[in-house]
Design a protein around this motif. Sequence first.
Motif, PDB file in Angstrom:
ATOM      1  N   LEU A  20      39.454  19.760  41.111  1.00 16.83           N
ATOM      2  CA  LEU A  20      39.336  18.616  42.010  1.00 16.83           C
ATOM      3  C   LEU A  20      38.878  17.346  41.303  1.00 16.83           C
ATOM      4  CD1 LEU A  20      37.712  20.417  45.079  1.00 16.83           C
ATOM      5  CD2 LEU A  20      40.115  19.835  44.713  1.00 16.83           C
ATOM      6  N   GLU A  21      38.293  17.476  40.126  1.00 14.98           N
ATOM      7  CA  GLU A  21      37.877  16.307  39.346  1.00 14.98           C
ATOM      8  C   GLU A  21      38.244  16.560  37.895  1.00 14.98           C
ATOM      9  OE1 GLU A  21      33.916  13.616  38.328  1.00 14.98           O
ATOM     10  OE2 GLU A  21      33.746  15.420  39.550  1.00 14.98           O
ATOM     11  N   LYS A  22      39.231  15.814  37.404  1.00 15.39           N
ATOM     12  CA  LYS A  22      39.781  16.087  36.076  1.00 15.39           C
ATOM     13  C   LYS A  22      39.945  14.813  35.272  1.00 15.39           C
ATOM     14  CE  LYS A  22      42.472  20.328  36.172  1.00 15.39           C
ATOM     15  NZ  LYS A  22      43.810  20.863  35.909  1.00 15.39           N
ATOM     16  N   THR A  23      39.954  14.992  33.964  1.00 12.26           N
ATOM     17  CA  THR A  23      40.360  13.939  33.039  1.00 12.26           C
ATOM     18  C   THR A  23      41.610  14.415  32.322  1.00 12.26           C
ATOM     19  OG1 THR A  23      38.119  13.094  32.690  1.00 12.26           O
ATOM     20  CG2 THR A  23      39.736  12.637  30.970  1.00 12.26           C
ATOM     21  N   VAL A  24      42.644  13.579  32.315  1.00 13.13           N
ATOM     22  CA  VAL A  24      43.904  13.901  31.631  1.00 13.13           C
ATOM     23  C   VAL A  24      43.983  13.071  30.351  1.00 13.13           C
ATOM     24  CG1 VAL A  24      46.417  13.993  31.815  1.00 13.13           C
ATOM     25  CG2 VAL A  24      45.001  14.383  33.848  1.00 13.13           C
ATOM     26  N   VAL A  25      44.227  13.742  29.242  1.00 12.90           N
ATOM     27  CA  VAL A  25      44.314  13.082  27.933  1.00 12.90           C
ATOM     28  C   VAL A  25      45.773  13.067  27.484  1.00 12.90           C
ATOM     29  CG1 VAL A  25      43.549  13.111  25.531  1.00 12.90           C
ATOM     30  CG2 VAL A  25      42.014  13.927  27.337  1.00 12.90           C
ATOM     31  N   HIS A  26      46.295  11.889  27.161  1.00 13.23           N
ATOM     32  CA  HIS A  26      47.672  11.752  26.680  1.00 13.23           C
ATOM     33  C   HIS A  26      47.658  11.427  25.187  1.00 13.23           C
ATOM     34  CE1 HIS A  26      49.390  11.764  30.742  1.00 13.23           C
ATOM     35  NE2 HIS A  26      48.358  11.020  31.085  1.00 13.23           N
ATOM     36  N   LYS A  27      48.566  12.035  24.449  1.00 13.85           N
ATOM     37  CA  LYS A  27      48.664  11.799  23.009  1.00 13.85           C
ATOM     38  C   LYS A  27      49.963  11.048  22.713  1.00 13.85           C
ATOM     39  CE  LYS A  27      48.384  14.268  18.578  1.00 13.85           C
ATOM     40  NZ  LYS A  27      48.227  15.595  17.944  1.00 13.85           N
ATOM     41  N   ILE A  28      49.822   9.891  22.054  1.00 11.02           N
ATOM     42  CA  ILE A  28      50.969   9.037  21.755  1.00 11.02           C
ATOM     43  C   ILE A  28      50.926   8.663  20.276  1.00 11.02           C
ATOM     44  CG2 ILE A  28      52.100   6.838  22.244  1.00 11.02           C
ATOM     45  CD1 ILE A  28      50.722   6.988  25.047  1.00 11.02           C
ATOM     46  N   ALA A  29      52.008   8.932  19.566  1.00 10.27           N
ATOM     47  CA  ALA A  29      52.109   8.555  18.155  1.00 10.27           C
ATOM     48  C   ALA A  29      52.653   7.133  18.054  1.00 10.27           C
ATOM     49  CB  ALA A  29      53.024   9.527  17.421  1.00 10.27           C
ATOM     50  N   ILE A  30      52.039   6.346  17.162  1.00  9.81           N
ATOM     51  CA  ILE A  30      52.459   4.961  16.959  1.00  9.81           C
ATOM     52  C   ILE A  30      52.895   4.798  15.507  1.00  9.81           C
ATOM     53  CG2 ILE A  30      51.782   2.535  17.054  1.00  9.81           C
ATOM     54  CD1 ILE A  30      49.585   3.357  19.024  1.00  9.81           C
ATOM     55  N   LYS A  31      54.143   4.403  15.306  1.00  9.94           N
ATOM     56  CA  LYS A  31      54.666   4.156  13.964  1.00  9.94           C
ATOM     57  C   LYS A  31      55.438   2.846  13.995  1.00  9.94           C
ATOM     58  CE  LYS A  31      57.317   6.241  10.192  1.00  9.94           C
ATOM     59  NZ  LYS A  31      58.137   7.392   9.754  1.00  9.94           N
ATOM     60  N   GLN A  38      53.634  12.648  22.768  1.00  6.28           N
ATOM     61  CA  GLN A  38      53.522  13.960  22.142  1.00  6.28           C
ATOM     62  C   GLN A  38      52.877  15.011  23.027  1.00  6.28           C
ATOM     63  OE1 GLN A  38      51.704  13.355  18.275  1.00  6.28           O
ATOM     64  NE2 GLN A  38      53.694  12.866  17.402  1.00  6.28           N
ATOM     65  N   GLY A  39      52.484  14.641  24.237  1.00  3.48           N
ATOM     66  CA  GLY A  39      51.958  15.657  25.132  1.00  3.48           C
ATOM     67  C   GLY A  39      50.659  15.239  25.793  1.00  3.48           C
ATOM     68  N   SER A  40      50.114  16.145  26.599  1.00  2.00           N
ATOM     69  CA  SER A  40      48.889  15.852  27.330  1.00  2.00           C
ATOM     70  C   SER A  40      48.066  17.120  27.495  1.00  2.00           C
ATOM     71  CB  SER A  40      49.209  15.263  28.707  1.00  2.00           C
ATOM     72  OG  SER A  40      49.865  16.221  29.518  1.00  2.00           O
ATOM     73  N   GLY A  41      46.794  16.936  27.814  1.00  2.00           N
ATOM     74  CA  GLY A  41      45.878  18.033  28.102  1.00  2.00           C
ATOM     75  C   GLY A  41      44.952  17.641  29.239  1.00  2.00           C
ATOM     76  N   GLU A  42      44.306  18.618  29.839  1.00  2.00           N
ATOM     77  CA  GLU A  42      43.411  18.358  30.962  1.00  2.00           C
ATOM     78  C   GLU A  42      42.075  19.062  30.760  1.00  2.00           C
ATOM     79  OE1 GLU A  42      45.347  19.746  34.465  1.00  2.00           O
ATOM     80  OE2 GLU A  42      46.724  18.053  34.589  1.00  2.00           O
ATOM     81  N   VAL A  43      41.000  18.390  31.218  1.00  2.00           N
ATOM     82  CA  VAL A  43      39.671  19.014  31.206  1.00  2.00           C
ATOM     83  C   VAL A  43      38.993  18.698  32.531  1.00  2.00           C
ATOM     84  CG1 VAL A  43      39.400  18.929  28.695  1.00  2.00           C
ATOM     85  CG2 VAL A  43      38.609  17.002  30.089  1.00  2.00           C
ATOM     86  N   THR A  44      38.035  19.521  32.907  1.00  2.00           N
ATOM     87  CA  THR A  44      37.285  19.312  34.144  1.00  2.00           C
ATOM     88  C   THR A  44      36.257  18.203  33.971  1.00  2.00           C
ATOM     89  OG1 THR A  44      37.553  21.612  34.819  1.00  2.00           O
ATOM     90  CG2 THR A  44      35.711  20.420  35.793  1.00  2.00           C
ATOM     91  N   GLY A  45      36.122  17.348  35.000  1.00  2.00           N
ATOM     92  CA  GLY A  45      35.087  16.326  34.996  1.00  2.00           C
ATOM     93  C   GLY A  45      35.582  14.956  34.560  1.00  2.00           C
ATOM     94  N   HIS A  46      34.657  13.986  34.531  1.00  2.00           N
ATOM     95  CA  HIS A  46      35.011  12.620  34.133  1.00  2.00           C
ATOM     96  C   HIS A  46      34.252  12.223  32.867  1.00  2.00           C
ATOM     97  CE1 HIS A  46      31.211  11.690  36.238  1.00  2.00           C
ATOM     98  NE2 HIS A  46      31.160  10.607  35.478  1.00  2.00           N
ATOM     99  N   VAL A  47      34.783  11.233  32.179  1.00  2.00           N
ATOM    100  CA  VAL A  47      34.226  10.769  30.900  1.00  2.00           C
ATOM    101  C   VAL A  47      33.361   9.534  31.142  1.00  2.00           C
ATOM    102  CG1 VAL A  47      34.790   9.974  28.579  1.00  2.00           C
ATOM    103  CG2 VAL A  47      36.264  11.620  29.711  1.00  2.00           C
ATOM    104  N   LEU A  48      32.199   9.483  30.500  1.00  3.09           N
ATOM    105  CA  LEU A  48      31.301   8.341  30.653  1.00  3.09           C
ATOM    106  C   LEU A  48      31.841   7.112  29.937  1.00  3.09           C
ATOM    107  CD1 LEU A  48      28.550   7.141  31.549  1.00  3.09           C
ATOM    108  CD2 LEU A  48      27.616   7.973  29.372  1.00  3.09           C
ATOM    109  N   ASN A  49      32.127   7.226  28.632  1.00  2.00           N
ATOM    110  CA  ASN A  49      32.590   6.080  27.847  1.00  2.00           C
ATOM    111  C   ASN A  49      33.210   6.581  26.544  1.00  2.00           C
ATOM    112  OD1 ASN A  49      30.396   6.719  26.146  1.00  2.00           O
ATOM    113  ND2 ASN A  49      29.069   5.194  27.102  1.00  2.00           N
TER     114      ASN A  49
END
Length: 268
Positions: A20-31, A38-49
């Motif tokens: 119910l409370e997630k942070t989604v992380v996206h990975k992007i390559a820059i050239k 390049q994909g994404s991952g998920e973890v429970t909770g929110h990020v402070l900073n």
Amino acid sequence: LENNLAEAMKRKYEDISKELEKTVVHKIAIKGSELEYQGSGEVTGHVLNQFSMDESNGNFRIATTKNREWSRYSEESSESYSNVYVLDQDLNTVGTLENLAPGERIYSARFMGNRLYLVTFKQTDPLFTIDLSDPTNPKVLGELKIPGFSNYLHPYDENTLIGLGKDTTETEWGGVRAGGSKLSILGGGVVANPKEIDTYIMGDAGSDSIALNDHKAFLFSQEKNLLVIPVSIREAQDKYEWGDLNFVGAAVLQVDDTGFELKGKIDH
């Protein structure tokens, strides 16, 4: 039928509570001018900073807080808690440390090499030292509980940090009241038994510093043993009083791994 439905919903709610409370992380390559998703991952909770996230040896490391929740399917609210996750290059979770400091939330975090220093707070300030040398098995090495809390942690050396936050006192009603701005030397070289080596408190309730929320306002030179931070200092006659403003400017302190010494203040 209603009782059966309520019981089934309660079990379902418990199953999905971490969703119910997630942070989604996206990975992007820059050239150059090219972007490649390049994909994404998920973890429970929110990020402070930004200091709650870090990349090391191809792994992405992140600390989160899962907030307190209420549900009509549960007689009791679920307490907040904090987590540490390690994601691999494909953003699959390979290491998990969950349910840290129930009832509290993260106030500051700092990744330093194979360690994470984490401050949570409700009434006292637990400083957790977390070992990340094995990405698949993050674990707590030590814990220190002290009055107050740190909003920002700055590395002094590999085993010592400078904390900047607020002093606190417990009220006669069992609550907590924030006081003056507080500097701490934390660590002591023994990661399994961290210590608060020294503190320096500026002012009373209502005292503040921009550096509590903006790390660019924190000027530190280890070479010169010099720390400069902008402060507004209030002083009160009564502990329950909001103090009168008597200084706005920069506080200049000498600092080493043994403590602080005020060298001067520059009015602004």
